[in-house]
Scaffold this motif. Structure first.
Motif, PDB file in Angstrom:
ATOM      1  N   GLY A 251      44.455   3.369 -19.916  1.00 37.34           N
ATOM      2  CA  GLY A 251      45.466   2.419 -20.280  1.00 37.34           C
ATOM      3  C   GLY A 251      45.680   1.393 -19.323  1.00 37.34           C
ATOM      4  N   LEU A 252      45.455   1.546 -18.094  1.00 33.45           N
ATOM      5  CA  LEU A 252      45.418   0.499 -17.005  1.00 33.45           C
ATOM      6  C   LEU A 252      44.452  -0.527 -17.197  1.00 33.45           C
ATOM      7  CD1 LEU A 252      45.467   2.583 -13.851  1.00 33.45           C
ATOM      8  CD2 LEU A 252      47.209   1.081 -14.567  1.00 33.45           C
ATOM      9  N   THR A 253      43.593  -0.430 -18.231  1.00 29.30           N
ATOM     10  CA  THR A 253      42.473  -1.393 -18.622  1.00 29.30           C
ATOM     11  C   THR A 253      42.506  -1.792 -20.036  1.00 29.30           C
ATOM     12  OG1 THR A 253      40.942   0.287 -18.849  1.00 29.30           O
ATOM     13  CG2 THR A 253      41.006  -1.013 -16.507  1.00 29.30           C
ATOM     14  N   VAL A 368      51.595  12.967 -21.578  1.00 32.82           N
ATOM     15  CA  VAL A 368      50.594  11.866 -21.830  1.00 32.82           C
ATOM     16  C   VAL A 368      50.847  10.533 -22.358  1.00 32.82           C
ATOM     17  CG1 VAL A 368      48.386  11.912 -23.364  1.00 32.82           C
ATOM     18  CG2 VAL A 368      49.236  13.926 -22.731  1.00 32.82           C
ATOM     19  N   GLY A 369      52.006  10.568 -23.462  1.00 26.77           N
ATOM     20  CA  GLY A 369      52.378   9.343 -23.910  1.00 26.77           C
ATOM     21  C   GLY A 369      53.035   8.537 -22.575  1.00 26.77           C
ATOM     22  N   THR A 370      53.778   9.164 -21.705  1.00 22.87           N
ATOM     23  CA  THR A 370      54.349   8.275 -20.564  1.00 22.87           C
ATOM     24  C   THR A 370      53.262   7.729 -19.731  1.00 22.87           C
ATOM     25  OG1 THR A 370      56.348   9.721 -20.543  1.00 22.87           O
ATOM     26  CG2 THR A 370      55.947   8.722 -18.517  1.00 22.87           C
ATOM     27  N   GLY A 371      52.496   8.677 -19.288  1.00 20.82           N
ATOM     28  CA  GLY A 371      51.259   8.245 -18.569  1.00 20.82           C
ATOM     29  C   GLY A 371      50.497   6.992 -18.960  1.00 20.82           C
ATOM     30  N   GLN A 372      49.911   6.988 -20.426  1.00 26.52           N
ATOM     31  CA  GLN A 372      49.607   6.003 -20.966  1.00 26.52           C
ATOM     32  C   GLN A 372      50.490   4.752 -21.087  1.00 26.52           C
ATOM     33  OE1 GLN A 372      48.761   6.228 -25.287  1.00 26.52           O
ATOM     34  NE2 GLN A 372      46.607   5.897 -24.650  1.00 26.52           N
ATOM     35  N   ALA A 373      51.800   4.938 -21.394  1.00 26.85           N
ATOM     36  CA  ALA A 373      52.518   3.755 -21.591  1.00 26.85           C
ATOM     37  C   ALA A 373      52.870   2.922 -20.269  1.00 26.85           C
ATOM     38  CB  ALA A 373      53.841   3.995 -22.269  1.00 26.85           C
ATOM     39  N   LEU A 374      52.838   3.626 -19.093  1.00 20.39           N
ATOM     40  CA  LEU A 374      53.224   3.146 -17.737  1.00 20.39           C
ATOM     41  C   LEU A 374      52.111   2.395 -17.242  1.00 20.39           C
ATOM     42  CD1 LEU A 374      55.298   5.802 -15.797  1.00 20.39           C
ATOM     43  CD2 LEU A 374      56.255   3.727 -16.730  1.00 20.39           C
ATOM     44  N   ALA A 375      50.776   3.173 -17.723  1.00 16.17           N
ATOM     45  CA  ALA A 375      49.647   2.092 -17.350  1.00 16.17           C
ATOM     46  C   ALA A 375      49.538   1.124 -18.149  1.00 16.17           C
ATOM     47  CB  ALA A 375      48.449   3.062 -17.793  1.00 16.17           C
ATOM     48  N   ARG A 376      49.927   1.020 -19.368  1.00 16.29           N
ATOM     49  CA  ARG A 376      49.889  -0.411 -20.201  1.00 16.29           C
ATOM     50  C   ARG A 376      50.866  -1.252 -19.827  1.00 16.29           C
ATOM     51  NH1 ARG A 376      48.296   1.837 -26.367  1.00 16.29           N
ATOM     52  NH2 ARG A 376      46.144   2.679 -25.831  1.00 16.29           N
ATOM     53  N   PHE A 377      51.865  -0.829 -19.368  1.00 18.19           N
ATOM     54  CA  PHE A 377      53.232  -1.757 -18.793  1.00 18.19           C
ATOM     55  C   PHE A 377      52.530  -2.498 -17.550  1.00 18.19           C
ATOM     56  CE2 PHE A 377      56.335  -2.037 -15.443  1.00 18.19           C
ATOM     57  CZ  PHE A 377      57.233  -2.880 -15.794  1.00 18.19           C
ATOM     58  N   THR A 378      51.838  -1.663 -16.533  1.00 18.48           N
ATOM     59  CA  THR A 378      51.236  -2.259 -15.449  1.00 18.48           C
ATOM     60  C   THR A 378      50.120  -3.289 -15.948  1.00 18.48           C
ATOM     61  OG1 THR A 378      51.462  -0.259 -14.291  1.00 18.48           O
ATOM     62  CG2 THR A 378      50.028  -1.699 -13.182  1.00 18.48           C
ATOM     63  N   CYS A 379      49.196  -2.831 -16.856  1.00 14.98           N
ATOM     64  CA  CYS A 379      48.130  -4.008 -17.267  1.00 14.98           C
ATOM     65  C   CYS A 379      48.701  -5.076 -17.851  1.00 14.98           C
ATOM     66  CB  CYS A 379      47.363  -3.256 -18.211  1.00 14.98           C
ATOM     67  SG  CYS A 379      45.869  -4.312 -18.931  1.00 14.98           S
ATOM     68  N   SER A 380      49.931  -5.262 -18.570  1.00 14.57           N
ATOM     69  CA  SER A 380      50.484  -6.232 -19.038  1.00 14.57           C
ATOM     70  C   SER A 380      50.859  -7.066 -17.926  1.00 14.57           C
ATOM     71  CB  SER A 380      51.713  -6.009 -19.988  1.00 14.57           C
ATOM     72  OG  SER A 380      51.187  -5.413 -21.081  1.00 14.57           O
ATOM     73  N   LEU A 381      51.584  -6.568 -16.810  1.00 17.26           N
ATOM     74  CA  LEU A 381      52.163  -7.454 -15.853  1.00 17.26           C
ATOM     75  C   LEU A 381      50.789  -8.010 -15.066  1.00 17.26           C
ATOM     76  CD1 LEU A 381      54.982  -5.227 -14.213  1.00 17.26           C
ATOM     77  CD2 LEU A 381      55.129  -7.227 -15.924  1.00 17.26           C
ATOM     78  N   VAL A 382      49.932  -7.379 -14.773  1.00 14.42           N
ATOM     79  CA  VAL A 382      48.776  -7.682 -13.858  1.00 14.42           C
ATOM     80  C   VAL A 382      48.087  -8.743 -14.755  1.00 14.42           C
ATOM     81  CG1 VAL A 382      46.573  -7.411 -12.772  1.00 14.42           C
ATOM     82  CG2 VAL A 382      48.677  -5.844 -12.486  1.00 14.42           C
ATOM     83  N   TRP A 390      44.510 -17.768 -13.107  1.00 18.47           N
ATOM     84  CA  TRP A 390      42.984 -18.288 -13.070  1.00 18.47           C
ATOM     85  C   TRP A 390      42.604 -18.521 -14.704  1.00 18.47           C
ATOM     86  CZ3 TRP A 390      43.639 -13.904  -9.686  1.00 18.47           C
ATOM     87  CH2 TRP A 390      43.531 -14.265  -8.420  1.00 18.47           C
ATOM     88  N   GLY A 391      43.328 -18.084 -15.608  1.00 17.32           N
ATOM     89  CA  GLY A 391      43.339 -18.273 -17.047  1.00 17.32           C
ATOM     90  C   GLY A 391      42.842 -17.074 -17.728  1.00 17.32           C
ATOM     91  N   GLY A 392      43.041 -17.100 -19.070  1.00 18.71           N
ATOM     92  CA  GLY A 392      42.975 -16.099 -19.828  1.00 18.71           C
ATOM     93  C   GLY A 392      41.620 -15.367 -20.000  1.00 18.71           C
ATOM     94  N   ARG A 393      40.476 -16.270 -19.820  1.00 14.08           N
ATOM     95  CA  ARG A 393      39.052 -15.938 -20.106  1.00 14.08           C
ATOM     96  C   ARG A 393      38.932 -15.122 -18.720  1.00 14.08           C
ATOM     97  NH1 ARG A 393      35.539 -17.315 -23.710  1.00 14.08           N
ATOM     98  NH2 ARG A 393      33.918 -16.862 -22.292  1.00 14.08           N
ATOM     99  N   THR A 394      39.338 -15.459 -17.616  1.00 14.33           N
ATOM    100  CA  THR A 394      39.118 -14.591 -16.408  1.00 14.33           C
ATOM    101  C   THR A 394      39.832 -13.297 -16.542  1.00 14.33           C
ATOM    102  OG1 THR A 394      38.614 -16.632 -15.110  1.00 14.33           O
ATOM    103  CG2 THR A 394      39.181 -14.747 -13.859  1.00 14.33           C
ATOM    104  N   ALA A 395      41.013 -13.322 -16.701  1.00 19.93           N
ATOM    105  CA  ALA A 395      41.798 -12.253 -16.853  1.00 19.93           C
ATOM    106  C   ALA A 395      41.140 -10.975 -17.716  1.00 19.93           C
ATOM    107  CB  ALA A 395      43.254 -12.570 -17.367  1.00 19.93           C
ATOM    108  N   LEU A 396      40.675 -11.547 -18.873  1.00 13.55           N
ATOM    109  CA  LEU A 396      39.856 -10.742 -19.737  1.00 13.55           C
ATOM    110  C   LEU A 396      38.612 -10.241 -19.124  1.00 13.55           C
ATOM    111  CD1 LEU A 396      40.282  -9.043 -22.542  1.00 13.55           C
ATOM    112  CD2 LEU A 396      38.689 -10.998 -23.375  1.00 13.55           C
ATOM    113  N   ALA A 397      37.684 -11.025 -18.452  1.00 18.10           N
ATOM    114  CA  ALA A 397      36.628 -10.548 -17.907  1.00 18.10           C
ATOM    115  C   ALA A 397      36.862  -9.343 -16.727  1.00 18.10           C
ATOM    116  CB  ALA A 397      35.987 -11.792 -17.250  1.00 18.10           C
ATOM    117  N   VAL A 398      37.773  -9.674 -15.948  1.00 11.21           N
ATOM    118  CA  VAL A 398      38.124  -8.608 -15.023  1.00 11.21           C
ATOM    119  C   VAL A 398      38.619  -7.320 -15.682  1.00 11.21           C
ATOM    120  CG1 VAL A 398      39.862  -8.221 -13.076  1.00 11.21           C
ATOM    121  CG2 VAL A 398      38.805 -10.288 -13.343  1.00 11.21           C
ATOM    122  N   THR A 399      39.227  -7.366 -16.510  1.00 10.38           N
ATOM    123  CA  THR A 399      39.656  -6.306 -17.462  1.00 10.38           C
ATOM    124  C   THR A 399      38.514  -5.479 -18.009  1.00 10.38           C
ATOM    125  OG1 THR A 399      41.864  -7.245 -17.751  1.00 10.38           O
ATOM    126  CG2 THR A 399      41.572  -5.231 -19.022  1.00 10.38           C
ATOM    127  N   ALA A 400      37.813  -6.227 -18.719  1.00  9.16           N
ATOM    128  CA  ALA A 400      36.708  -5.437 -19.187  1.00  9.16           C
ATOM    129  C   ALA A 400      35.647  -4.894 -18.334  1.00  9.16           C
ATOM    130  CB  ALA A 400      35.743  -6.674 -19.927  1.00  9.16           C
TER     131      ALA A 400
END
Length: 422
Positions: A251-253, A368-382, A390-400
């Motif tokens: 979920g963090l990614t 299980v749902g809480t762990g996944q949701a909190l991770a996606r919350f963190t991912c959205s902020l980061v 640095w732009g959307g493409r850079t953000a997606l490359a790091v996430t990938a």
């Protein structure tokens, strides 16, 4: 709390089967809950389809500001999901009551967006809406688990998610039609969304059984029902602990749908009025594949399927970052995105149901749902912060890159067994 009782004569509720007949693979309770989710998702996706443009273009918020809103959309519900799951278990088959409170709260929030024009107010309304989602999700999945024979849970969750996704498919279409037909399009979308959400609550009240217990189970006295300590102690179960850890890590990614659609719209140079149609590709293939992949999870390894779904998502990220642009590229990404959801959403819920006892279904789904949701919350902020810097493409490359590493780690963690077992 429920225990299997070999001397038990009749279940505490009406069964979805008749004497002499095999239990239905998809009980009527699951179909009723699917109808509620279908209607509710029409309402929710109407808002989700227009919210990115509404706040970024209409209100002029930065990607970081939208990342905060999207994080609230994914994360606040996680803070109450554990409470919702525990209350449903503790209350003695009050899963419907707790779920109804959650659906009702979300229905009330939709019209409030009509008066929300600043970031703090929008954030507060979304937080309340996601609180409702957090309350209802675990009790709803617990009802599906309790109503279905264990060997058919993957299919049952697949059917429910397919019906839910039908709503996700229709919601953007309704939003698109409302935007095209009205002058004050956003306000009209929020008003219609509130009316549809109220209809979903009505269907829940009228058609979902109040009491659901597994066949051959008996209800224990109040003093023997689960306490919060027991719910949190579920993480001592190795199978559930591994599932929770991997769902959280992955979920963090996992980039939120809204950010992915914004990137697709920009990379594909799509007109703004077509933006609400982007979720349709995801929803269409989710709908097409949810049931067959759910049935596949019943016959094979649900955890391997869950990991494979994230591999498909990684391919989608790669396509967004590739030189291939235009409408065909956008369609290909949406196909992969829908396949990812079909291979992970209901499959994870079914695997969780198999990893916890009946008396803790609500709490197990919530953990299980809480762990996944909190991770996606963190991912959205980061992700929003990196996009702003640095732009959307850079953000997606790091996430990938992070997703590829996370998938490798998760495959090692989940390797000991072919199936999640109790």
């Amino acid at each position: 709390m429920y225990l299997a009782d070999s001397r038990s004569t009749k279940p505490a509720v009406a069964s979805d089967t008749r004497p002499g007949r095999r239990p239905a693979a998809v009980p009527g309770t699951v179909l009723a809950l699917g109808a509620v989710s279908l209607i509710t998702d029409i309402s929710s996706e109407m808002v989700t389809a227009v919210l990115p443009l509404y706040v970024v273009v209409g209100l002029g918020l930065s990607p970081l500001g939208f990342g905060l809103l999207d994080g609230i959309n994914n994360g606040v519900g996680a803070l109450v999901r554990l409470a919702g799951g525990h209350l449903a278990d503790r209350g003695g088959r009050r899963h419907k009551v707790v779920a109804g409170l959650g659906y009702g709260l979300s229905a009330v929030c939709k019209p409030l967006l009509l008066i929300a024009h600043t970031l703090p107010v929008i954030s507060a309304v979304l937080a309340a809406d996601r609180t409702g989602k957090g309350l209802r999700t675990a009790p709803r999945d617990a009802m599906i688990s309790l109503a279905t024979e264990p060997e058919h849970r993957g299919r049952a969750f697949g059917v429910h998610r397919a019906m839910d996704t039908t709503g996700a498919l229709l919601g953007p279409l309704v939003a698109f039609a409302v935007l095209r037909a009205t002058v004050d399009g956003y306000d009209a979308v929020f008003a219609v969304s509130g009316c549809v959400a109220a209809l979903g609550v009505l269907v829940l009240v009228l058609f979902v059984p109040r009491h659901i217990a597994p066949a051959g189970a008996v209800q224990l006295p109040e003093s023997a029902r689960p306490v919060l300590r027991d719910a949190l102690g579920l993480l001592r179960r190795p199978e559930l602990r591994r599932l929770t850890a991997c769902a959280t890590l992955l979920g963090l990614t996992t980039v939120s749908d809204s950010f992915l659609y914004l990137l697709l719209q920009r990379e594909g140079n799509l007109p703004a009025h077509l933006f609400p149609l982007l979720p349709l590709g995801t929803a269409a293939f989710f709908l097409l594949l949810a049931v067959p992949l759910g049935a596949l999870a019943d016959r094979s390894s649900s955890r391997l399927l869950f990991l494979s779904g994230h591999g498909v998502l990684l391919l989608g990220y790669g396509l967004v970052l590739s030189p291939w642009h235009g409408v065909p590229a956008v369609v290909a990404v949406l196909v992969l995105h829908g396949t990812f959801y079909a291979a992970t959403d209901g499959v994870l819920a079914a695997a969780t149901a198999d990893a916890v006892p009946a008396q803790h279904q609500g709490a197990g789904q919530a953990l299980v749902g809480t762990g996944q949701a909190l991770a996606r919350f963190t991912c959205s902020l980061v992700f929003g912060a990196v996009w702003s810097l640095w732009g959307g493409r850079t953000a997606l490359a790091v996430t990938a890159a992070a997703l590829a590493i996370s998938a490798l780690v998760a495959s090692f963690v989940l390797r000991p067994a072919d199936e999640v077992s109790t």
